[in-house]
Design a protein around this motif. Structure first.
Motif, PDB file in Angstrom:
ATOM      1  N   ALA A 148      64.233  64.791  40.555  1.00  0.00           N
ATOM      2  CA  ALA A 148      63.492  64.513  41.779  1.00  0.00           C
ATOM      3  C   ALA A 148      62.303  65.449  41.979  1.00  0.00           C
ATOM      4  O   ALA A 148      61.194  64.997  42.284  1.00  0.00           O
ATOM      5  CB  ALA A 148      64.433  64.584  42.986  1.00  0.00           C
ATOM      6  N   ALA A 149      62.506  66.728  41.823  1.00  0.00           N
ATOM      7  CA  ALA A 149      61.420  67.676  42.048  1.00  0.00           C
ATOM      8  C   ALA A 149      60.295  67.460  41.037  1.00  0.00           C
ATOM      9  O   ALA A 149      59.113  67.530  41.381  1.00  0.00           O
ATOM     10  CB  ALA A 149      61.940  69.109  41.971  1.00  0.00           C
ATOM     11  N   ALA A 150      60.657  67.186  39.785  1.00  0.00           N
ATOM     12  CA  ALA A 150      59.650  66.945  38.749  1.00  0.00           C
ATOM     13  C   ALA A 150      58.850  65.679  39.051  1.00  0.00           C
ATOM     14  O   ALA A 150      57.633  65.635  38.836  1.00  0.00           O
ATOM     15  CB  ALA A 150      60.315  66.844  37.382  1.00  0.00           C
ATOM     16  N   ILE A 151      59.523  64.642  39.546  1.00  0.00           N
ATOM     17  CA  ILE A 151      58.829  63.414  39.919  1.00  0.00           C
ATOM     18  C   ILE A 151      57.866  63.703  41.062  1.00  0.00           C
ATOM     19  O   ILE A 151      56.732  63.216  41.078  1.00  0.00           O
ATOM     20  CB  ILE A 151      59.836  62.316  40.306  1.00  0.00           C
ATOM     21  N   GLY A 152      58.299  64.504  42.020  1.00  0.00           N
ATOM     22  CA  GLY A 152      57.424  64.888  43.127  1.00  0.00           C
ATOM     23  C   GLY A 152      56.198  65.631  42.642  1.00  0.00           C
ATOM     24  O   GLY A 152      55.081  65.389  43.101  1.00  0.00           O
ATOM     25  N   ASP A 153      56.382  66.546  41.676  1.00  0.00           N
ATOM     26  CA  ASP A 153      55.246  67.284  41.116  1.00  0.00           C
ATOM     27  C   ASP A 153      54.280  66.329  40.423  1.00  0.00           C
ATOM     28  O   ASP A 153      53.055  66.468  40.550  1.00  0.00           O
ATOM     29  CB  ASP A 153      55.731  68.335  40.116  1.00  0.00           C
ATOM     30  N   ARG A 154      54.832  65.375  39.693  1.00  0.00           N
ATOM     31  CA  ARG A 154      53.980  64.422  38.970  1.00  0.00           C
ATOM     32  C   ARG A 154      53.213  63.540  39.947  1.00  0.00           C
ATOM     33  O   ARG A 154      52.038  63.215  39.717  1.00  0.00           O
ATOM     34  CB  ARG A 154      54.859  63.565  38.039  1.00  0.00           C
ATOM     35  N   LEU A 155      53.859  63.143  41.036  1.00  0.00           N
ATOM     36  CA  LEU A 155      53.169  62.350  42.062  1.00  0.00           C
ATOM     37  C   LEU A 155      52.039  63.171  42.692  1.00  0.00           C
ATOM     38  O   LEU A 155      50.979  62.625  43.010  1.00  0.00           O
ATOM     39  CB  LEU A 155      54.152  61.893  43.140  1.00  0.00           C
ATOM     40  N   GLY A 156      52.259  64.468  42.872  1.00  0.00           N
ATOM     41  CA  GLY A 156      51.207  65.327  43.404  1.00  0.00           C
ATOM     42  C   GLY A 156      49.996  65.356  42.493  1.00  0.00           C
ATOM     43  O   GLY A 156      48.848  65.275  42.956  1.00  0.00           O
ATOM     44  N   GLN A 157      50.230  65.461  41.188  1.00  0.00           N
ATOM     45  CA  GLN A 157      49.130  65.435  40.229  1.00  0.00           C
ATOM     46  C   GLN A 157      48.394  64.094  40.271  1.00  0.00           C
ATOM     47  O   GLN A 157      47.158  64.050  40.284  1.00  0.00           O
ATOM     48  CB  GLN A 157      49.659  65.668  38.812  1.00  0.00           C
ATOM     49  N   LEU A 158      49.179  63.011  40.263  1.00  0.00           N
ATOM     50  CA  LEU A 158      48.598  61.671  40.246  1.00  0.00           C
ATOM     51  C   LEU A 158      47.747  61.413  41.473  1.00  0.00           C
ATOM     52  O   LEU A 158      46.600  60.943  41.374  1.00  0.00           O
ATOM     53  CB  LEU A 158      49.722  60.631  40.148  1.00  0.00           C
ATOM     54  N   LEU A 159      48.259  61.741  42.645  1.00  0.00           N
ATOM     55  CA  LEU A 159      47.513  61.477  43.881  1.00  0.00           C
ATOM     56  C   LEU A 159      46.310  62.409  44.019  1.00  0.00           C
ATOM     57  O   LEU A 159      45.267  61.994  44.525  1.00  0.00           O
ATOM     58  CB  LEU A 159      48.440  61.610  45.088  1.00  0.00           C
ATOM     59  N   THR A 160      46.443  63.655  43.583  1.00  0.00           N
ATOM     60  CA  THR A 160      45.301  64.568  43.619  1.00  0.00           C
ATOM     61  C   THR A 160      44.139  63.995  42.819  1.00  0.00           C
ATOM     62  O   THR A 160      42.983  64.026  43.258  1.00  0.00           O
ATOM     63  CB  THR A 160      45.694  65.948  43.055  1.00  0.00           C
ATOM     64  N   HIS A 161      44.445  63.454  41.656  1.00  0.00           N
ATOM     65  CA  HIS A 161      43.404  62.887  40.795  1.00  0.00           C
ATOM     66  C   HIS A 161      42.895  61.538  41.304  1.00  0.00           C
ATOM     67  O   HIS A 161      41.675  61.306  41.361  1.00  0.00           O
ATOM     68  CB  HIS A 161      43.947  62.708  39.375  1.00  0.00           C
ATOM     69  N   ALA A 162      43.800  60.642  41.678  1.00  0.00           N
ATOM     70  CA  ALA A 162      43.430  59.239  41.875  1.00  0.00           C
ATOM     71  C   ALA A 162      43.044  58.852  43.300  1.00  0.00           C
ATOM     72  O   ALA A 162      42.282  57.896  43.477  1.00  0.00           O
ATOM     73  CB  ALA A 162      44.573  58.333  41.400  1.00  0.00           C
ATOM     74  N   LEU A 163      43.537  59.558  44.306  1.00  0.00           N
ATOM     75  CA  LEU A 163      43.195  59.163  45.677  1.00  0.00           C
ATOM     76  C   LEU A 163      41.680  59.114  45.918  1.00  0.00           C
ATOM     77  O   LEU A 163      41.194  58.168  46.543  1.00  0.00           O
ATOM     78  CB  LEU A 163      43.861  60.101  46.686  1.00  0.00           C
ATOM     79  N   PRO A 164      40.904  60.097  45.444  1.00  0.00           N
ATOM     80  CA  PRO A 164      39.458  60.011  45.667  1.00  0.00           C
ATOM     81  C   PRO A 164      38.797  58.853  44.929  1.00  0.00           C
ATOM     82  O   PRO A 164      37.686  58.446  45.279  1.00  0.00           O
ATOM     83  CB  PRO A 164      38.940  61.361  45.123  1.00  0.00           C
ATOM     84  N   LEU A 165      39.478  58.309  43.916  1.00  0.00           N
ATOM     85  CA  LEU A 165      38.920  57.227  43.108  1.00  0.00           C
ATOM     86  C   LEU A 165      39.365  55.847  43.594  1.00  0.00           C
ATOM     87  O   LEU A 165      38.654  54.853  43.382  1.00  0.00           O
ATOM     88  CB  LEU A 165      39.349  57.393  41.638  1.00  0.00           C
ATOM     89  N   ALA A 166      40.518  55.781  44.216  1.00  0.00           N
ATOM     90  CA  ALA A 166      41.105  54.499  44.622  1.00  0.00           C
ATOM     91  C   ALA A 166      40.585  54.078  45.988  1.00  0.00           C
ATOM     92  O   ALA A 166      41.308  54.093  46.988  1.00  0.00           O
ATOM     93  CB  ALA A 166      42.626  54.594  44.621  1.00  0.00           C
ATOM     94  N   THR A 167      39.310  53.710  46.038  1.00  0.00           N
ATOM     95  CA  THR A 167      38.664  53.386  47.311  1.00  0.00           C
ATOM     96  C   THR A 167      38.261  51.923  47.410  1.00  0.00           C
ATOM     97  O   THR A 167      37.413  51.561  48.203  1.00  0.00           O
ATOM     98  CB  THR A 167      37.426  54.269  47.515  1.00  0.00           C
ATOM     99  N   ASN A 168      38.875  51.077  46.601  1.00  0.00           N
ATOM    100  CA  ASN A 168      38.677  49.641  46.714  1.00  0.00           C
ATOM    101  C   ASN A 168      39.983  48.948  46.351  1.00  0.00           C
ATOM    102  O   ASN A 168      40.947  49.597  45.907  1.00  0.00           O
ATOM    103  CB  ASN A 168      37.513  49.154  45.839  1.00  0.00           C
ATOM    104  N   SER A 169      40.024  47.641  46.524  1.00  0.00           N
ATOM    105  CA  SER A 169      41.270  46.909  46.355  1.00  0.00           C
ATOM    106  C   SER A 169      41.841  47.035  44.950  1.00  0.00           C
ATOM    107  O   SER A 169      43.032  47.315  44.771  1.00  0.00           O
ATOM    108  CB  SER A 169      41.032  45.428  46.689  1.00  0.00           C
ATOM    109  N   ALA A 170      41.009  46.845  43.934  1.00  0.00           N
ATOM    110  CA  ALA A 170      41.504  46.888  42.556  1.00  0.00           C
ATOM    111  C   ALA A 170      42.010  48.279  42.191  1.00  0.00           C
ATOM    112  O   ALA A 170      43.084  48.426  41.590  1.00  0.00           O
ATOM    113  CB  ALA A 170      40.400  46.455  41.598  1.00  0.00           C
ATOM    114  N   ALA A 171      41.246  49.307  42.546  1.00  0.00           N
ATOM    115  CA  ALA A 171      41.644  50.674  42.215  1.00  0.00           C
ATOM    116  C   ALA A 171      42.912  51.079  42.953  1.00  0.00           C
ATOM    117  O   ALA A 171      43.763  51.785  42.412  1.00  0.00           O
ATOM    118  CB  ALA A 171      40.511  51.639  42.547  1.00  0.00           C
TER     119      ALA A 171
END
Length: 231
Positions: A114-137
């Motif tokens: 669980a903790a490792a999955i949480g860490d991985r989600l933190g990495q993923l969202l840190t990278h992708a949230l600024p990029l995912a600004t439209n429907s497809a992304a």
């Protein structure tokens, strides 16, 4: 145990968060943040064999959690199989990824992971949230989140979670490009036994912020001692 000023600040922040988490969680999800896309998901393991439907981030507001409170943010689903209705949602509890036990995604499971999955989600969202600004992304990010939650690989091409939509390649790119990302987000899970669980997030305070807080505590202590001497 001896507490340094940094320990005191950290303890105060944790205490504030704990008290806030005891308040009633008020979550409102009003709709897709960028419009929904139609995706085809095929997964194996302990989740339904197929899912066909819209996926992507949702416009949401949150209060009663302390650090994660926000008048407007983009929330993403944790589960594939659970549902919810737009509007005000009740009965949610905030937990850390390490304490999240409700879902048993695929054979990956949360449990000790669980903790490792949480860490991985933190990495993923840190990278992708600024990029995912439209429907497809945004749809691609949701697929990447589901793969992180349900699978043990870093591609939606196959495995315990797989997807055949036009958004799969972007989901893979998010996962690959975020693998070495240093997370700047604290991750929480809003969990409800009867409805969809959501990922929430908040910026991790930078060291400079802690330094300012410690400096502020020092000034307060100095002024208090000065008043005592005058008294």
């Amino acid at each position: 145990m001896t507490f340094s000023p940094n320990h005191i600040v950290a303890a105060a922040l944790l205490a504030g968060s704990a008290l806030a988490a005891q308040a009633a969680v008020d979550l409102n999800v009003s709709g897709f943040a960028y419009g929904g896309n139609h995706v085809n998901v095929v997964s194996t393991g302990t989740v339904p064999a197929t899912y066909t439907g819209a996926a992507g981030g949702f416009t949401a507001s949150l209060s009663g959690t302390g650090i994660f409170d926000s008048p407007s943010f983009v929330a993403y689903c944790v589960e594939i199989e659970q549902t919810f209705r737009f509007g005000s949602l009740t009965g949610y509890t905030l937990v850390s990824p390490g304490a999240y036990t409700q879902a048993s995604p695929g054979q990956n499971g949360w449990g000790a992971n669980a903790a490792a999955i949480g860490d991985r989600l933190g990495q993923l969202l840190t990278h992708a949230l600024p990029l995912a600004t439209n429907s497809a992304a945004s749809t691609a990010l949701q697929l990447a989140i589901w793969n992180t939650v349900y699978d043990i690989d870093a591609t939606v091409a196959g495995g315990l979670f797989s997807d055949t939509s036009a958004f799969a390649a972007q989901a893979d790119a998010y996962m690959a490009n975020s693998a070495a990302t240093v997370s700047t987000l604290r991750i929480g899970i809003l969990t409800n036994a009867a409805h969809q669980d959501f990922i929430v997030y908040a910026p991790v305070p930078e060291p400079s912020t802690y330094a300012l807080m410690v400096a502020g505590l020092g000034v307060v202590g100095f002024m208090a001692r000065r008043r005592q001497r005058r008294g």
